[in-house]
Enzyme design. Structure first.
Site, PDB file in Angstrom:
ATOM      1  N   THR A  95       0.875  -1.173   0.000  1.00  0.00           N
ATOM      2  CA  THR A  95       0.000   0.000   0.000  1.00  0.00           C
ATOM      3  C   THR A  95       0.908   1.216   0.000  1.00  0.00           C
ATOM      4  OG1 THR A  95      -1.637  -1.213   1.283  1.00  0.00           O
ATOM      5  CG2 THR A  95      -1.884   1.187   1.165  1.00  0.00           C
ATOM      6  N   LYS A 165      -7.412   1.511  -2.950  1.00  0.00           N
ATOM      7  CA  LYS A 165      -7.025   0.864  -1.687  1.00  0.00           C
ATOM      8  C   LYS A 165      -7.112   1.859  -0.520  1.00  0.00           C
ATOM      9  CE  LYS A 165      -4.715  -1.564   1.455  1.00  0.00           C
ATOM     10  NZ  LYS A 165      -5.191  -2.693   2.214  1.00  0.00           N
ATOM     11  N   LYS A 233       0.412   5.182   8.235  1.00  0.00           N
ATOM     12  CA  LYS A 233       0.961   5.529   6.899  1.00  0.00           C
ATOM     13  C   LYS A 233      -0.170   5.617   5.872  1.00  0.00           C
ATOM     14  CE  LYS A 233       2.078   1.966   4.674  1.00  0.00           C
ATOM     15  NZ  LYS A 233       1.545   0.938   3.792  1.00  0.00           N
TER      16      LYS A 233
HETATM   17  N1  LIG Z   1      -0.635  -7.041   7.144  1.00  0.00           N
HETATM   18  C1  LIG Z   1      -1.786  -6.744   6.557  1.00  0.00           C
HETATM   19  O1  LIG Z   1      -2.875  -7.109   7.030  1.00  0.00           O
HETATM   20  C2  LIG Z   1      -1.788  -5.967   5.248  1.00  0.00           C
HETATM   21  C3  LIG Z   1      -2.927  -6.054   4.455  1.00  0.00           C
HETATM   22  C4  LIG Z   1      -2.955  -5.387   3.238  1.00  0.00           C
HETATM   23  C5  LIG Z   1      -1.879  -4.603   2.859  1.00  0.00           C
HETATM   24  N2  LIG Z   1      -0.786  -4.498   3.653  1.00  0.00           N
HETATM   25  C6  LIG Z   1       0.334  -3.673   3.167  1.00  0.00           C
HETATM   26  O2  LIG Z   1       1.287  -4.560   2.601  1.00  0.00           O
HETATM   27  C7  LIG Z   1       2.609  -4.061   2.808  1.00  0.00           C
HETATM   28  C8  LIG Z   1       3.424  -5.098   3.576  1.00  0.00           C
HETATM   29  O3  LIG Z   1       2.780  -5.306   4.833  1.00  0.00           O
HETATM   30  P1  LIG Z   1       3.218  -6.473   5.842  1.00  0.00           P
HETATM   31  O4  LIG Z   1       2.155  -6.541   6.862  1.00  0.00           O
HETATM   32  O5  LIG Z   1       3.608  -7.683   5.083  1.00  0.00           O
HETATM   33  O6  LIG Z   1       4.532  -5.776   6.468  1.00  0.00           O
HETATM   34  P2  LIG Z   1       5.783  -6.458   7.183  1.00  0.00           P
HETATM   35  O7  LIG Z   1       5.368  -7.670   7.934  1.00  0.00           O
HETATM   36  O8  LIG Z   1       6.488  -5.362   7.904  1.00  0.00           O
HETATM   37  O9  LIG Z   1       6.683  -6.967   5.942  1.00  0.00           O
HETATM   38  C9  LIG Z   1       7.419  -6.123   5.120  1.00  0.00           C
HETATM   39  C10 LIG Z   1       8.692  -6.853   4.723  1.00  0.00           C
HETATM   40  O10 LIG Z   1       9.437  -6.033   3.825  1.00  0.00           O
HETATM   41  C11 LIG Z   1      10.806  -6.156   4.173  1.00  0.00           C
HETATM   42  N3  LIG Z   1      11.544  -4.987   3.705  1.00  0.00           N
HETATM   43  C12 LIG Z   1      11.456  -3.705   4.126  1.00  0.00           C
HETATM   44  N4  LIG Z   1      12.291  -2.917   3.424  1.00  0.00           N
HETATM   45  C13 LIG Z   1      12.939  -3.731   2.563  1.00  0.00           C
HETATM   46  C14 LIG Z   1      13.924  -3.516   1.562  1.00  0.00           C
HETATM   47  N5  LIG Z   1      14.411  -2.296   1.316  1.00  0.00           N
HETATM   48  N6  LIG Z   1      14.358  -4.578   0.848  1.00  0.00           N
HETATM   49  C15 LIG Z   1      13.881  -5.811   1.091  1.00  0.00           C
HETATM   50  N7  LIG Z   1      12.925  -6.081   2.012  1.00  0.00           N
HETATM   51  C16 LIG Z   1      12.477  -5.046   2.731  1.00  0.00           C
HETATM   52  C17 LIG Z   1      10.805  -6.263   5.667  1.00  0.00           C
HETATM   53  O11 LIG Z   1      12.019  -6.827   6.075  1.00  0.00           O
HETATM   54  P3  LIG Z   1      12.460  -6.974   7.612  1.00  0.00           P
HETATM   55  O12 LIG Z   1      12.161  -8.414   7.922  1.00  0.00           O
HETATM   56  O13 LIG Z   1      13.907  -6.663   7.623  1.00  0.00           O
HETATM   57  O14 LIG Z   1      11.641  -6.004   8.421  1.00  0.00           O
HETATM   58  C18 LIG Z   1       9.582  -7.146   5.918  1.00  0.00           C
HETATM   59  O15 LIG Z   1       9.904  -8.533   5.923  1.00  0.00           O
HETATM   60  C19 LIG Z   1       2.447  -2.719   3.531  1.00  0.00           C
HETATM   61  O16 LIG Z   1       2.449  -1.679   2.597  1.00  0.00           O
HETATM   62  C20 LIG Z   1       1.083  -2.849   4.202  1.00  0.00           C
HETATM   63  O17 LIG Z   1       0.487  -1.582   4.426  1.00  0.00           O
HETATM   64  C21 LIG Z   1      -0.706  -5.183   4.842  1.00  0.00           C
END
Ligand SMILES: NC(=O)c1ccc[n+]([C@@H]2O[C@H](COP(=O)([O-])OP(=O)(O)OC[C@H]3O[C@@H](n4cnc5c(N)ncnc54)[C@H](OP(=O)(O)O)[C@@H]3O)[C@@H](O)[C@H]2O)c1
Length: 289
Positions: A95, A165, A233
């Site tokens: 997102t 979204k 965010k």
């Molecule tokens: N969770 C939900 O329910 C949900 C639902 C819909 C949409 N979203 C959206 O989807 C996205 C991801 O969410 P999430 O919940 O999966 O977040 P998350 O658990 O924080 O996962 C993000 C991943 O990206 C990695 N990352 C960050 N910067 C990076 C880089 N420069 N290079 C490589 N990897 C990198 C992080 O690595 P590290 O392990 O080092 O932190 C982490 O493993 C966000 O934009 C969120 O708003 C989330």
């Protein structure tokens, strides 16, 4: 398809698992390698950098936390756009900002395709996928989207998926705060929260969000399905998108409350941690915009 995947967190890992199970060849990169281990155990290959994940792929997908992470992943000499094969398509499923999506899509087929449905929807392949960008690239990627989601809608040119979204997120924010307030009221009234849930979940107030958050509130479980820093965010992006054309007072309030939770408890808490803002001793220092 040969797919390069960047970001194996709460959402990325179960999405990768579905694509591997569907027979796609995945090469994954994550900032912290340990968090990619579940994907590697399923048969995905490791890439030591974003550039290595992007090279020689038919499709490159990002699932990253913040617009700044997306921008860094795509741009610059070590980024996706400089390293992806000619003829490949890139898709940002994070997102992120509609304006950034428009910027990334100039000169290379980059779709914006954020999702709704949380980790549970990612595991079951029932995500709702909001797509913006080139219609031809969308048709090429559609079979992959259909492994990940059960509702795949093309909303228009680059940035339209992100904008749609953000509409979803404004609603999620206000409903999540409503659930937390209702839970607080049930407690204040001395009711049994489980019985209250049984009554309200089948009426007009029932929703997947209610069924996700209410049992966790009952258990005092603040672990994230969706992180409070990510909702803050998203709501900042939604407020930017509305600009001066509309007031979004509820969205603004929840954004401020999310920031207060992140300051007090850390941004990695789940959004149900908004419950802490119903304690009489807590007060957001920032009022609505
Ligand atoms: N969770 C939900 O329910 C949900 C639902 C819909 C949409 N979203 C959206 O989807 C996205 C991801 O969410 P999430 O919940 O999966 O977040 P998350 O658990 O924080 O996962 C993000 C991943 O990206 C990695 N990352 C960050 N910067 C990076 C880089 N420069 N290079 C490589 N990897 C990198 C992080 O690595 P590290 O392990 O080092 O932190 C982490 O493993 C966000 O934009 C969120 O708003 C989330």
């Amino acid at each position: 398809m040969r797919i390069g995947w960047i970001g194996t967190g709460l959402m990325g890992a179960p999405m990768v698992a579905r694509l591997v199970a569907a027979g796609h060849r995945l090469t994954v990169h994550n900032r912290t390698r340990d968090r990619a281990e579940p994907s590697l155990a399923l048969g995905a290959d490791w890439a030591g950098s974003i550039a290595a994940a992007a090279r020689d792929r038919d499709l490159v997908i990002t699932m990253l936390p913040f617009p700044s992470d997306v921008e860094a992943a795509y741009l610059g000499p070590d980024g996706i756009l400089a390293n992806a094969s000619p003829g490949a398509v890139a898709v940002d499923m994070s997102t992120s900002s509609p304006a950034l999506a428009r910027r990334l899509a100039t000169g290379y087929p980059v779709l914006d395709a954020p999702v709704s449905g949380g980790p549970a929807g990612a595991r079951s392949g029932t995500l709702s996928i909001f797509v913006g960008g080139d219609a031809g690239a969308f048709e090429r990627v559609r079979p992959v989207f259909e492994v990940l989601g059960s509702t795949v809608v093309h909303h228009g040119p680059a940035g339209a998926g992100q904008a749609a979204k953000l509409v979803n997120q404004a609603l999620v924010a206000n409903v999540t705060l409503g659930i937390c307030e209702a839970y607080a009221l049930a407690e204040a009234a001395g009711l049994d929260p489980a019985r209250v849930h049984e009554s309200i979940r089948v009426g007009v107030a029932g929703s997947p969000l209610l069924d996700f958050a209410w049992p966790r509130l009952t258990e005092g479980d603040l672990e994230p399905g969706f992180k409070v820093a990510h909702l803050a965010k998203d709501l900042g992006l939604a407020l930017d998108e509305a600009g001066d054309t509309r007031r979004l007072p509820g969205t603004s309030l929840v954004r401020d409350l999310c920031r207060a939770v992140a300051r007090a408890l850390g941004g990695d808490r789940g959004t149900q941690a908004l419950i802490t803002q119903t304690q009489p001793s807590t007060q957001s220092s920032e009022g609505p915009r």
